[in-house]
Design a protein around this motif. Structure first.
Motif, PDB file in Angstrom:
ATOM      1  N   HIS A  39       0.837  -1.193   0.000  1.00 45.91           N
ATOM      2  CA  HIS A  39       0.000   0.000   0.000  1.00 45.91           C
ATOM      3  C   HIS A  39       0.881   1.255   0.000  1.00 45.91           C
ATOM      4  O   HIS A  39       2.058   1.210   0.372  1.00 45.91           O
ATOM      5  CB  HIS A  39      -0.946  -0.005   1.205  1.00 45.91           C
ATOM      6  CG  HIS A  39      -2.105  -0.946   1.029  1.00 45.91           C
ATOM      7  ND1 HIS A  39      -2.081  -2.244   1.478  1.00 45.91           N
ATOM      8  CD2 HIS A  39      -3.310  -0.775   0.425  1.00 45.91           C
ATOM      9  CE1 HIS A  39      -3.217  -2.841   1.181  1.00 45.91           C
ATOM     10  NE2 HIS A  39      -3.983  -1.973   0.542  1.00 45.91           N
ATOM     11  N   VAL A  40       0.292   2.346  -0.388  1.00 45.73           N
ATOM     12  CA  VAL A  40       1.048   3.576  -0.602  1.00 45.73           C
ATOM     13  C   VAL A  40       1.798   4.016   0.651  1.00 45.73           C
ATOM     14  O   VAL A  40       2.951   4.455   0.583  1.00 45.73           O
ATOM     15  CB  VAL A  40       0.119   4.699  -1.109  1.00 45.73           C
ATOM     16  CG1 VAL A  40       0.845   6.040  -1.134  1.00 45.73           C
ATOM     17  CG2 VAL A  40      -0.402   4.360  -2.501  1.00 45.73           C
ATOM     18  N   ASP A  41       1.173   3.889   1.806  1.00 40.99           N
ATOM     19  CA  ASP A  41       1.826   4.344   3.037  1.00 40.99           C
ATOM     20  C   ASP A  41       3.165   3.646   3.257  1.00 40.99           C
ATOM     21  O   ASP A  41       4.133   4.269   3.722  1.00 40.99           O
ATOM     22  CB  ASP A  41       0.921   4.095   4.246  1.00 40.99           C
ATOM     23  CG  ASP A  41      -0.244   5.075   4.302  1.00 40.99           C
ATOM     24  OD1 ASP A  41      -0.222   6.055   3.533  1.00 40.99           O
ATOM     25  OD2 ASP A  41      -1.172   4.854   5.106  1.00 40.99           O
ATOM     26  N   GLU A  71      -2.944   1.415 -12.718  1.00 41.36           N
ATOM     27  CA  GLU A  71      -4.026   1.853 -13.597  1.00 41.36           C
ATOM     28  C   GLU A  71      -3.499   2.133 -15.001  1.00 41.36           C
ATOM     29  O   GLU A  71      -2.421   2.702 -15.178  1.00 41.36           O
ATOM     30  CB  GLU A  71      -4.663   3.130 -13.050  1.00 41.36           C
ATOM     31  CG  GLU A  71      -5.781   3.671 -13.921  1.00 41.36           C
ATOM     32  CD  GLU A  71      -6.324   5.016 -13.454  1.00 41.36           C
ATOM     33  OE1 GLU A  71      -7.301   5.495 -14.061  1.00 41.36           O
ATOM     34  OE2 GLU A  71      -5.763   5.586 -12.480  1.00 41.36           O
ATOM     35  N   SER A  72      -4.263   1.711 -15.995  1.00 43.59           N
ATOM     36  CA  SER A  72      -3.970   2.067 -17.380  1.00 43.59           C
ATOM     37  C   SER A  72      -5.194   2.723 -17.977  1.00 43.59           C
ATOM     38  O   SER A  72      -6.295   2.168 -17.935  1.00 43.59           O
ATOM     39  CB  SER A  72      -3.600   0.826 -18.210  1.00 43.59           C
ATOM     40  OG  SER A  72      -3.451   1.178 -19.579  1.00 43.59           O
ATOM     41  N   LYS A  73      -4.998   3.902 -18.518  1.00 44.03           N
ATOM     42  CA  LYS A  73      -6.095   4.594 -19.191  1.00 44.03           C
ATOM     43  C   LYS A  73      -6.180   4.197 -20.663  1.00 44.03           C
ATOM     44  O   LYS A  73      -7.234   4.324 -21.289  1.00 44.03           O
ATOM     45  CB  LYS A  73      -5.925   6.105 -19.051  1.00 44.03           C
ATOM     46  CG  LYS A  73      -6.030   6.603 -17.602  1.00 44.03           C
ATOM     47  CD  LYS A  73      -5.974   8.109 -17.520  1.00 44.03           C
ATOM     48  CE  LYS A  73      -6.003   8.601 -16.073  1.00 44.03           C
ATOM     49  NZ  LYS A  73      -7.273   8.267 -15.389  1.00 44.03           N
ATOM     50  N   VAL A  74      -5.071   3.708 -21.207  1.00 46.97           N
ATOM     51  CA  VAL A  74      -5.043   3.274 -22.604  1.00 46.97           C
ATOM     52  C   VAL A  74      -5.587   1.856 -22.728  1.00 46.97           C
ATOM     53  O   VAL A  74      -6.336   1.529 -23.654  1.00 46.97           O
ATOM     54  CB  VAL A  74      -3.613   3.361 -23.168  1.00 46.97           C
ATOM     55  CG1 VAL A  74      -3.555   2.820 -24.600  1.00 46.97           C
ATOM     56  CG2 VAL A  74      -3.106   4.795 -23.122  1.00 46.97           C
ATOM     57  N   ASP A  87      -9.168  -3.044  -5.026  1.00 46.76           N
ATOM     58  CA  ASP A  87      -8.525  -2.167  -4.053  1.00 46.76           C
ATOM     59  C   ASP A  87      -7.046  -2.478  -3.870  1.00 46.76           C
ATOM     60  O   ASP A  87      -6.399  -1.947  -2.965  1.00 46.76           O
ATOM     61  CB  ASP A  87      -9.251  -2.230  -2.703  1.00 46.76           C
ATOM     62  CG  ASP A  87      -9.221  -3.625  -2.089  1.00 46.76           C
ATOM     63  OD1 ASP A  87      -8.951  -4.581  -2.827  1.00 46.76           O
ATOM     64  OD2 ASP A  87      -9.484  -3.745  -0.880  1.00 46.76           O
ATOM     65  N   ILE A  88      -6.515  -3.350  -4.720  1.00 41.53           N
ATOM     66  CA  ILE A  88      -5.080  -3.654  -4.688  1.00 41.53           C
ATOM     67  C   ILE A  88      -4.482  -3.183  -6.007  1.00 41.53           C
ATOM     68  O   ILE A  88      -4.128  -3.968  -6.895  1.00 41.53           O
ATOM     69  CB  ILE A  88      -4.825  -5.157  -4.450  1.00 41.53           C
ATOM     70  CG1 ILE A  88      -5.434  -5.594  -3.121  1.00 41.53           C
ATOM     71  CG2 ILE A  88      -3.332  -5.452  -4.430  1.00 41.53           C
ATOM     72  CD1 ILE A  88      -5.189  -7.047  -2.780  1.00 41.53           C
ATOM     73  N   LEU A  89      -4.426  -1.875  -6.156  1.00 41.98           N
ATOM     74  CA  LEU A  89      -3.888  -1.283  -7.378  1.00 41.98           C
ATOM     75  C   LEU A  89      -3.475   0.155  -7.092  1.00 41.98           C
ATOM     76  O   LEU A  89      -3.817   0.732  -6.062  1.00 41.98           O
ATOM     77  CB  LEU A  89      -4.901  -1.354  -8.528  1.00 41.98           C
ATOM     78  CG  LEU A  89      -6.276  -0.712  -8.316  1.00 41.98           C
ATOM     79  CD1 LEU A  89      -6.249   0.764  -8.697  1.00 41.98           C
ATOM     80  CD2 LEU A  89      -7.328  -1.429  -9.151  1.00 41.98           C
TER      81      LEU A  89
END
Length: 411
Positions: A39-41, A71-74, A87-89
């Protein structure tokens, strides 16, 4: 204002002048977030610890065969089907937060999207561009670990790799872009009918020539995006492929390969597994095997501290091509609950060598590791006081009696 010591009501001014520069410009940690998630923390906490140790590169091995947690927007289908869960991304905003947090601590964040090997997870969304998927039970014939799978380098839809490079070169602002290129197995492609048919239909082509062509195009695309390509030495030395010297090569297979890389004119990053792999020595993660991990034994801080990446290079010009090194935490048996003790204080021992070098200026000889442990232990206490959880190096009794905890054979 010069610093002062306060003694009662008397202020004593002390004028200080510090001249302190690192021996190596690249001082990094590789963190794998595909095998297990952080996780980010926990990543921000790791960045804090890096700043305490003057480490300046987070090499983020963000995806691998196991998951696609970014995440990929493409290609949103990659995250939808390739992340362990919703929630694991890492969404774009969290990645930007990590990048900005690192920047405020003078740390670069360089992404790695390993291609064309170790890409099984892509098949969850796009099996049509893949080869040799999850061969079981004899997966060991096709790769170093399960699940097997490589991008199909003969597939005309090879623009997938270009899409990945384009999208994430824009998201990650660092000048470096690591394309991986390691752990390739040509047998994977020999198993695929598409590759065989392509070679048969194109006289003069071979799997080896396809590999060279794929790397040429990929390096070219990275450079087109204004980035400096990074790659593992497998791709540079094993297949006869020779990229332009603007490519920076990560040497991980052995200590000797650092000198081979610079002999070819490349700049090198030392990541030798038998010195710098911090995940080793915890036993196998294969459920039916009682043996050691492939890279055992455990790499103690002494093993890390005593390694000089430039030691076997005598030409001063080639020594300068060794930009530095990085310790690597592959995460088959690590996650955010163990990251502190797996990294620290061993990464602190690495950081000192990267900053000061391995030669004691007072004796002009290799530093005595016996004199390091007290300093490293004190630093460990400081890191613990700041919220990290580094593992202990010795019993507290030894810390209080440093001359009584030395191996007789080394005296």
């Amino acid at each position: 204002m010069p610093p002062s010591y306060q003694v009662g009501s008397i202020a004593i001014e002390i004028k200080l002048k510090t001249n302190d520069t690192p021996k190596f410009v690249y001082r990094g940690i590789l963190l794998d977030t595909s095998r297990n998630f952080y996780h980010v923390d926990s990543i921000l906490r790791t960045l804090d610890a890096m700043s305490y140790n003057k480490l300046n590169v987070l090499h983020w091995h963000i995806v691998d065969a196991f998951s696609w947690p970014v995440e990929s927007k493409v290609h949103p289908e990659l995250t939808k089907k390739g992340a362990y869960s919703t929630d694991i991304l890492y969404p774009y905003e969290e990645i930007k937060k990590i990048i900005n947090y690192a920047k405020s601590r003078t740390i670069r964040v360089m992404p790695e999207f390993n291609m064309p090997g170790n890409t099984f997870i892509v098949s969850d969304a796009h099996p049509e561009i893949m080869s040799c998927l999850n061969k079981q039970p004899n997966w060991d014939k096709f790769g170093p670990e399960p699940p097997s799978g490589q991008l199909n380098i003969a597939d005309p839809r090879g623009s997938f790799a270009f899409d990945i490079i384009t999208e994430y070169s824009r998201l990650f602002v660092d000048l470096g872009f690591h394309m991986g290129g390691g752990s390739l197995n040509l047998d994977w492609w020999k198993e695929g009918p598409v590759i065989e048919l392509y070679v048969c239909d194109h006289p003069g082509e071979s799997i080896e020539s396809l590999v060279k062509g794929w790397f040429n195009q990929t390096v070219g695309k990275i450079q087109e995006m204004g980035k400096v390509p990074f790659a593992r030495e497998d791709s540079m030395l094993n297949f006869g492929y020779e990229a332009k010297n603007t490519t920076i090569v990560e040497a991980w297979v052995s200590e000797d390969l650092v000198s081979k890389v610079v002999d070819k004119g490349y700049r090198a990053i030392a990541t030798s597994w038998n010195r710098y792999y911090l995940d080793c020595g915890h036993g196998s993660w294969l459920s039916n095997f009682e043996g050691s991990s492939w890279c055992g034994p455990y790499k103690g801080w002494q093993k890390i501290y005593s390694y000089n990446p430039r030691a076997k290079i005598t030409d001063p010009a080639k020594q300068k091509l060794v930009l530095g090194g990085e310790v690597a935490l592959w995460s088959a048996q690590s996650d955010e609950t163990t990251v502190d003790r797996n990294l620290w204080p061993r990464a602190a021992a690495f950081a000192e060598i990267m900053w000061t070098g391995s030669i004691d200026p007072n004796t002009n000889s290799t530093k005595d590791i016996g004199k390091v442990v007290q300093r490293l232990t004190n630093h460990r206490f400081r890191m613990a006081a700041r919220g990290n959880m580094p593992e202990p190096l010795q019993p507290l009794w030894c810390i209080r009696h440093p001359e009584s905890c030395k191996h007789p054979a080394a005296l």
